[in-house]
Write an enzyme that holds these catalytic residues in place. Sequence first.
Site, PDB file in Angstrom:
ATOM      1  N   CYS A  22      24.628  26.327  40.768  1.00  0.00           N
ATOM      2  CA  CYS A  22      25.608  27.400  40.934  1.00  0.00           C
ATOM      3  C   CYS A  22      24.912  28.695  41.344  1.00  0.00           C
ATOM      4  O   CYS A  22      23.680  28.770  41.417  1.00  0.00           O
ATOM      5  CB  CYS A  22      26.377  27.614  39.626  1.00  0.00           C
ATOM      6  SG  CYS A  22      25.315  28.098  38.253  1.00  0.00           S
ATOM      7  N   ASP A  64      34.976  23.939  71.695  1.00  0.00           N
ATOM      8  CA  ASP A  64      33.890  23.774  72.657  1.00  0.00           C
ATOM      9  C   ASP A  64      34.481  23.005  73.846  1.00  0.00           C
ATOM     10  O   ASP A  64      35.577  22.450  73.745  1.00  0.00           O
ATOM     11  CB  ASP A  64      32.748  22.995  71.999  1.00  0.00           C
ATOM     12  CG  ASP A  64      31.685  22.586  72.991  1.00  0.00           C
ATOM     13  OD1 ASP A  64      31.229  23.472  73.742  1.00  0.00           O
ATOM     14  OD2 ASP A  64      31.323  21.399  73.031  1.00  0.00           O
TER      15      ASP A  64
END
Length: 731
Positions: free
Chosen positions: A32, A440
């Site tokens: 974390c 793209d």
Amino acid sequence: MNQVTAATPVPAAESTSASPETLHLMVENVHCAGCIKRIENTLANMPGVAASRVNLSTKRLRVDWLPGQTTPDAIAETVTDLGFPARAFDPAALEDGGEAEDRRLLKAMAVAGFAAANVMLLSVSVWSGHFSGMGGATRDLFHWVSALIALPAVVYAGMPFFASAARALANRALNMDVPISLAVILAAGMSLQQTMKGAEHAYFDASVTLLFFLLIGRYLDRRARTKARSAATRLLGLRAATAMVIGADGKQRAVATTSLVPGMVLAVAAGERLAADGEIATGRTDMDTSLVTGESLPQAAAPGDAVYAGTLNLTAPVEVRITAAGEDTLLAEIVRLMEAAEQGRAKYVKLADRAAHIYAPAVHILAAGTLAGWWLATGDWERSLLTAVAVLIITCPCALGLAVPAVQVVASGRLLQRGVLLKAADGLERLAQVDHVVFDKTGTLTLGEPALVNADDIPPHSLRLAAALAAHSRHPLARALVKAAPQDDNARIDLADIAETPGCGLSAHHGGRLLRLGSAAWCHADITASDTGAATGPEFWLADGDDTPVRFVFADRLRDDARDTIARLRAMGLGIELLSGDREDVVRTVAGEFGIKDWRAQCPPAAKVQRLKDLAAGGRHVVMVGDGLNDAPALAAGHASLSPATAADISQTAADMVFQGRSLAPVAEAVAVARAATRHVKQNFALALLYNVIAVPIAVAGFATPLVAAVAMSSSSILVTLNALRLKLVK
């Protein structure tokens, strides 16, 4: 602990003696933002450490340190003493460790499920016995058999939670596994105590059932995160470990890539990836530069042309003079872009961490208050402890833990049926928020496969000659030419002296005439005198003796349903944009085909990432759809991302989702499913909250035994699971 030195190959010390050295370590037990903060803050106060940075996805710790003031071993020992074992960075070891942890969770879930089913059968018999006059001896026997099954299962299946809770307590911290471990251990311990004294009730079924449901949520969540493993880790694999350097005496010797410096000359054989950025010193070849430009066609490279680390030398050996090495290469820059983008996603981890910090103390305070209150009120420690255990169990975040994974499983199954593989754990949540799509071009709106477009204008004999010659090359245009030639023509064309010249084309003799197939210059074609038409794609020329060269024009094919998909996305309220590394005229043509007004051409990886950042700064939530290696940083930087299954491996790894087939429709389908999934997640959170509002006061008031608490907890888990299954019915 492994010894870590500056000379270790993979962690690498990319430095000169005048500047800080850089060390790369792999750190374990980093879960974390708190773990990252603890490591970085400690190293910031360590003498001799200039800077440090932990990447949560890759578990990679980068440390800039000053020789003479500290050592790599001292840095590794400091990090290890914090509870995060550190060793030389190894992407392969990182992947193996993740798979091993998945297997351990799966085995623990199987053991808990087996125990829960058998203990529950024994419990049903005991419950029935209460109404049918079962004797005390028989009941005790059933309790002992339950203990024989449940206790070993609790020890084995509960270990993932116990170990995590122990680490948190050792570091004087709390996480969500602490109350879970406490509830399971107390329920099992109290049940054993009740069994030993021949009491009427035991709660082994509660402890193992609790573990089973918890492990389901933990396993589903971990599998989703494993699939979302950092693309940067995979990209690091493109780095060559050694390179052949040509010395002043002209002899070649192998050296570690970490020892390369500008000015050295590399010998790069055909089929090898470059270990550093540089320029061609001698030789001509064709390079696969899709990593940099996204252009799928090989690019000719001659002396003076720039080439980059990670790109592939395709056809002939060359010598390359190094201009940048190590962390200064373009490949290293792409890795940094991707890691920076992934760090941005850690905000979701931070939110979960904050929730854990609030939840764990609240549950402990509630259970302790219940224990103290009942003890003061009744003076009965057994009843007080059982009530407190019931509170711990009933507040177990099973429903909360399943709220997201259950929906993800159903949604991913529905998407899989439509050819979309969900990889990122929070990909659906982010995809549901998008309001702008960036495509793209090559391999995304188009198929990335060149096709001959002027076959009708080419004399059949020329097409046959060109196809016969092209059959001896693996160049993509040559393969497209062979594919376009008539396949039922069995007439044999004899060719002699066949040769391929890198960067130019093919040559051969046929019937005493010289044939050439390749570039206009190679075939001595007079371009100014030719009718080049409006086509803007790549081309081949065929020169047959002294005849006028024949031109072969190729173009990338558009995906069949691209127009319908873009129209559907617009109808859903999403903006459309096109970013490509290809030439401006080609990109303009494709954008015009789809009516896309916002488009940009000749975009390198950094420019694509910057454009996505600009859109995000303007308040847009962008989903990136791309396939090239050069799209990988943009895929990682987008709010969400999709990639076709034909994409480069690194791009698939960076994307949140991968779609199969030649259709673009899965992009719109994924957005629709993501929006529906988010609605069901919110409904599940509401159900979990409602359950706690009703059940917790009942448990605190002493109206729920540990078994009732376990049944209530299980019922809430089943309820959110059923709600998740409704997602299959959404159209």
